[in-house]
Design a protein around this motif. Sequence first.
Motif, PDB file in Angstrom:
ATOM      1  N   LEU A 612      10.445   1.482  -2.830  1.00  0.00           N
ATOM      2  CA  LEU A 612       9.174   1.981  -4.008  1.00  0.00           C
ATOM      3  C   LEU A 612       9.306   3.422  -4.378  1.00  0.00           C
ATOM      4  O   LEU A 612       9.139   3.842  -3.564  1.00  0.00           O
ATOM      5  N   ARG A 613      10.333   3.679  -5.789  1.00  0.00           N
ATOM      6  CA  ARG A 613      10.249   4.681  -6.207  1.00  0.00           C
ATOM      7  C   ARG A 613       9.331   4.862  -7.234  1.00  0.00           C
ATOM      8  O   ARG A 613       8.798   3.399  -7.466  1.00  0.00           O
ATOM      9  N   PRO A 614       7.838   5.288  -7.469  1.00  0.00           N
ATOM     10  CA  PRO A 614       7.114   5.349  -8.207  1.00  0.00           C
ATOM     11  C   PRO A 614       7.320   4.633  -9.776  1.00  0.00           C
ATOM     12  O   PRO A 614       6.473   3.954 -10.017  1.00  0.00           O
ATOM     13  N   ALA A 615       8.578   4.203 -10.125  1.00  0.00           N
ATOM     14  CA  ALA A 615       9.064   4.360 -11.862  1.00  0.00           C
ATOM     15  C   ALA A 615       8.912   2.654 -11.227  1.00  0.00           C
ATOM     16  O   ALA A 615       8.459   2.075 -12.346  1.00  0.00           O
ATOM     17  N   LYS A 616       9.484   2.380 -10.341  1.00  0.00           N
ATOM     18  CA  LYS A 616       9.554   1.055  -9.940  1.00  0.00           C
ATOM     19  C   LYS A 616       8.499  -0.242  -9.570  1.00  0.00           C
ATOM     20  O   LYS A 616       8.429  -0.610 -10.492  1.00  0.00           O
ATOM     21  N   SER A 617       7.761   1.022  -8.666  1.00  0.00           N
ATOM     22  CA  SER A 617       6.148   0.143  -8.884  1.00  0.00           C
ATOM     23  C   SER A 617       5.925   0.262  -9.732  1.00  0.00           C
ATOM     24  O   SER A 617       4.965  -1.151 -10.386  1.00  0.00           O
TER      25      SER A 617
ATOM     26  N   ALA B 603      -3.921   4.021  -3.217  1.00  0.00           N
ATOM     27  CA  ALA B 603      -2.793   4.676  -1.920  1.00  0.00           C
ATOM     28  C   ALA B 603      -1.578   4.453  -3.673  1.00  0.00           C
ATOM     29  O   ALA B 603      -1.191   5.261  -3.445  1.00  0.00           O
ATOM     30  N   ALA B 604      -1.360   3.701  -4.261  1.00  0.00           N
ATOM     31  CA  ALA B 604      -0.369   2.847  -4.576  1.00  0.00           C
ATOM     32  C   ALA B 604      -0.215   3.944  -5.789  1.00  0.00           C
ATOM     33  O   ALA B 604       0.734   4.207  -6.425  1.00  0.00           O
ATOM     34  N   TRP B 605      -1.915   3.673  -6.654  1.00  0.00           N
ATOM     35  CA  TRP B 605      -1.429   4.456  -7.817  1.00  0.00           C
ATOM     36  C   TRP B 605      -1.640   6.003  -7.729  1.00  0.00           C
ATOM     37  O   TRP B 605      -0.475   6.654  -8.384  1.00  0.00           O
ATOM     38  N   PHE B 606      -2.052   6.994  -6.500  1.00  0.00           N
ATOM     39  CA  PHE B 606      -1.628   8.265  -5.885  1.00  0.00           C
ATOM     40  C   PHE B 606      -0.411   8.230  -6.411  1.00  0.00           C
ATOM     41  O   PHE B 606       0.336   9.272  -6.280  1.00  0.00           O
ATOM     42  N   LEU B 607       0.467   7.260  -5.422  1.00  0.00           N
ATOM     43  CA  LEU B 607       1.590   7.514  -5.362  1.00  0.00           C
ATOM     44  C   LEU B 607       2.305   7.271  -6.268  1.00  0.00           C
ATOM     45  O   LEU B 607       3.801   7.946  -6.540  1.00  0.00           O
ATOM     46  N   HIS B 609       2.368   8.138  -9.083  1.00  0.00           N
ATOM     47  CA  HIS B 609       1.381   8.830  -9.387  1.00  0.00           C
ATOM     48  C   HIS B 609       2.320  10.700  -9.087  1.00  0.00           C
ATOM     49  O   HIS B 609       1.709  11.591  -9.570  1.00  0.00           O
ATOM     50  N   GLU B 610       3.217  10.879  -8.508  1.00  0.00           N
ATOM     51  CA  GLU B 610       3.345  11.627  -7.200  1.00  0.00           C
ATOM     52  C   GLU B 610       2.334  12.350  -7.310  1.00  0.00           C
ATOM     53  O   GLU B 610       2.710  13.692  -6.609  1.00  0.00           O
ATOM     54  N   HIS B 611       0.901  11.873  -7.294  1.00  0.00           N
ATOM     55  CA  HIS B 611      -0.072  13.069  -6.798  1.00  0.00           C
ATOM     56  C   HIS B 611      -0.549  13.218  -4.865  1.00  0.00           C
ATOM     57  O   HIS B 611      -0.770  14.082  -4.707  1.00  0.00           O
TER      58      HIS B 611
END
Lengths: 666, 666
Positions: A612-617, B603-607, B609-611
């Motif tokens: 998953l890319r961030p936007a897709k997630s 983790a999903a949130w940090f990923l 938001h590419e943090h």
Amino acid sequence: MTTSASPEIRAALQQLLDGRWADLRAELRAGLDPETTLLPYEGTLEEQRSRTTTALAGLAGLGLASRDFPPAAGGTNDIGGSCTAFETISALDLSLAVKMGVQFGLFGGAIANLGTQEHHRTLLPAVGAGELLGCFAMTELGHGSDVQSLETTATYDRATGEFVIHSPTRSATKTYIGNAARDGRMAVVFAQLITPDDDSLPEGITDADPTRRGIHALLVPIRDEAGQPLPGVTLGDNGHKGGLLGVDNGTLAFDEVRVPRSALLDRYGQVDAEGRYSSPVDSPGRRFFTMLGTLVRGRVSVGGGASAAARSSLTIATRYADQRSQFAGPDGEVTLLDYRAHQRKLLPAIATSYAFAFAQNELVETLHEVQQADPLERDERNQRELESRAAGLKAVQTEEANRVLQVTREACGGAGFMAGSGITRRRMDADVFATFEGDNTVLLQLVAKGLLTSYSKAIGSLNMTGMLRYGATQFRGVVIERTAAKGFVNRLVEVARRRDIEDVTLDRAWQAECFDFREVHLLETAAQRMRKAQRGTEAEQFAAFNDVQDHLLAAARAHIDRVVFEAFVAGVERAREEHGPELAGLLDQVCDLHSLSVIEGNAAWFLEHEHLRPAKSKAVTASINALCAQLRPHAVTLVDAFGIPDAWLASSLLDGQDDAGIPDRG
Amino acid sequence: MTTSASPEIRAALQQLLDGRWADLRAELRAGLDPETTLLPYEGTLEEQRSRTTTALAGLAGLGLASRDFPPAAGGTNDIGGSCTAFETISALDLSLAVKMGVQFGLFGGAIANLGTQEHHRTLLPAVGAGELLGCFAMTELGHGSDVQSLETTATYDRATGEFVIHSPTRSATKTYIGNAARDGRMAVVFAQLITPDDDSLPEGITDADPTRRGIHALLVPIRDEAGQPLPGVTLGDNGHKGGLLGVDNGTLAFDEVRVPRSALLDRYGQVDAEGRYSSPVDSPGRRFFTMLGTLVRGRVSVGGGASAAARSSLTIATRYADQRSQFAGPDGEVTLLDYRAHQRKLLPAIATSYAFAFAQNELVETLHEVQQADPLERDERNQRELESRAAGLKAVQTEEANRVLQVTREACGGAGFMAGSGITRRRMDADVFATFEGDNTVLLQLVAKGLLTSYSKAIGSLNMTGMLRYGATQFRGVVIERTAAKGFVNRLVEVARRRDIEDVTLDRAWQAECFDFREVHLLETAAQRMRKAQRGTEAEQFAAFNDVQDHLLAAARAHIDRVVFEAFVAGVERAREEHGPELAGLLDQVCDLHSLSVIEGNAAWFLEHEHLRPAKSKAVTASINALCAQLRPHAVTLVDAFGIPDAWLASSLLDGQDDAGIPDRG
């Protein structure tokens, strides 16, 4: 209240959920009087037990037991019906379901499946009629999930032609045994069978394998007609528990108790008068698993029962949330179910309960088919896959049921904590479903081991070059066992096209690909790590295995998630064929909500693996929120389709009175 | 069993956890006899209630009540001590803690804080001695969390100089009220105060604001000496509940019950003989929040109590896992706590329980300091921050407690489900802590609203250019209120340098940055969305708000996560100063485990938001696994430092007998 009120939609949904044994469900829903069974947990323990025992006698009158027994034992071998009955009754009362499961499924089932004709003839009629109540005495204080390490012994004494049943240590005490504390008169006791070693056999009789024959089951009378323990039998009472107060769990210990040779349930292991052991199954390991394999229905039943309790509670909480309003909104107070936070508590749980219902029905049908054949003639791969699926679905369903019961309790606020809500007792009762018939963590590990076995068999003949040439995608077909929904991905793509989807998260083929990718990737990498773990000393191997344990559990979950997803997809397709596009369209949304919830729950993993890319997630979360809002008007219809009679819900929250012990005012 | 056995380490850890009121904790641990309080839930409801009522009388003898009362009311105003006593007793028995909280904290506290001298003089001695048992009658059937919408009325009748207390509808019935079903003789009733409107006042007396004065509290006798309801009072019994069976929750309804004018607890609103209303607080909104603000200690207590119950259960499960072995390993059977899956169940929960203990201690100290001042003279910002923190910590602690109680139950297998384990009762009792003193979702929303208020105040004078120039980082200092651990990030960087860290996930400054980034980002984006939501019709505004609801809840969680993290970091630094590097080194690991568990959970949130990059996210999980293994030898020391007396745990799992109702064999 804004609800979609079409009775046709509700009826069609219920028909899909009720599945193959719909008639039996209807019969039980009409035939069981909740007044004779349900009791809030406010009486004494003895009152609870007494009431459940009386209710069991009522069930015996419905002839349910005969479904558990094979034709040779005077039954109908309607195993699917047996599991469905357990599930249906679980929507009303888990104590009663468990008491029934102990008596007919475990005690009766052990006699039927592990015993032979004489056992069947002499015992099963009384067992099925509820006249001879009995125990399934497997778990010991020292060992529960690890059955092969049980300590109780059954030693054959050639001099008298008897088995001597003995508990050598305190930790050998059988414990948590249903029917042991109060009602049971006989027990099927699982023990290490010990036969005379070669030296003690008469001349000319030899046996290569001395003494210990592994776990076998024997019939041991434990109480006399007056209810008193028989000589050498020490009975104890586990007393009060966190729930299931209607079931009299207790302990059993044996001090050189003698039973006749015929007490051995000898279908898979016989001992002749001289003490010679024989078995139709050569390998002791395979024998053990064949014997335990007949008990898989217990695990299937437990998973279904937990989900049924969760559905009852979801029905209560959803109807309540559709009536109850709090805090001012633009048009007066706002109905709870109109708040997003409340929708997110209940609607994905409803969607997942649909997914589990379809998966459970599929599992029960498979169990039914597989177990029509003689255990010794069953296809080993089918049996193994069945056991793995039963273990996995038991684990995830009981885990989700406990989560949902807590969420629904909280969603009903203080009112949900009152016994009259109908939630607290179910919450208490379902708790231990996470543990019995196998601890959930142990069961998921079993699933992972099964997957790795299939995997290593599949790749056994391939060298690394072959594997690489095979490529991950094609390789997948070799490795991952398919469900009933064969070739479904292709169909999915078609469906996706028909739906003219803008949002890719609602593309079923994309969802399927997510489930598949996660399962395959976790399994392949787990297998690689396990291969490395098989090097080094024993201690190093254990350390390496331990290091992979969470990875294995994740692989098992991914597998079960995919199985459940496919079952739901197959259910939607059946709805489309049988009921047309309107119903299928609704179920499509419910299926999307379930699928995306699983993907969201594992979003970190998908992001970590750049699937998953961030936007897709983020889009997944947005879709879930949108689906919750879209399904909100259908929420009550969706839970009504569970088909649970109002009287079974026994909830003061649903009578418009919101009763909490408020007396009438004069 | 491999445990770090240093008694010094254990003692030092306990000292840190016990905090400022350590002496009081020690006194209660030594002084409370569990035999007089704890009873497994096997007796009748009346037996449970009777036992808890008797135990309460014992507590009254310890003089605990006076801590709740201000000096003017004959007390010591030891609010921190009061909360600490609640927490300490909660480790033993939540029913007793709640019964005490109802009597001293809510009933007595309302009289002390909302009443004036005459109320104090005439009532508090009997309340504190446990001679006059009473109710805190706020919640109604129709409204719980939404206190401003209560329906009960208190109408002043100038002709007789009395208030008429009335329940106009069925939904106005007070319900779930502790002490109402059995023991209470008087109730503090929260009602809509209604005074005569201007037209009915004598000539020359006017009042700009007619009739409804908002929620006020009045003293209403409900039972006579013989325990019979007084005329016009209808009492009901909520009956059996999902837990807290020692507390007699019941219902109250009033049919034009007359009480004298002096019954009004009139500190924040007086009515003179003519019916003229006056208040030291002009704004009705501020008056309402001032009155409720005195009750914040209840919320503080509930959060701490739930965590205490979880710590008891964690102690049982951890010691059990350190003794119990299952399945063969390289050196015989493997101890449960040596399995990674089991470590992951217990060790992060232990780490988080440390984090909560530090955060709760800090909150209690803040509460204590803030509430030394007169409510009307308190710094509004401090009070607001305190209330927000109390609400947030209550929500996350009760949520985590319920999770941990279920996990520990399952971690003890079937044995954990037996009442004798000491877990099931705690599981049942803690359940409703998620609901009372405010539903957790409502409370988190309150936190979010508080954050947004601070935020909009902070940016009120800045235009968009200013904001951009300010930049996110500097802006942060304006927006986010700091905890006691001021300037801590700089210190963290130093610490990180001292530790010579290879693994960046163990760099405390990096962890801090993760917590901060999440909080700031969620808050800023929530504020942007809320600003947009303030446009359009009322219906559009509600829809827009509803659309942001999950975002707001996430922002509240992120805020509380950061607060808890900082409290833990401050605790580690205190350990370093007071006890030196060995203890601090151990706590550093525990803190890492907690922090990384929170980061992993998000983790999903940090990923998204590419943090976090995927590799770093995986590294977090690897670090958690490694920390679990490193802390495993210290697990028992870590739970022993909770300081809960063995007799309080009352667990058959810990006596080496693993007792499950097994009788001795002859």
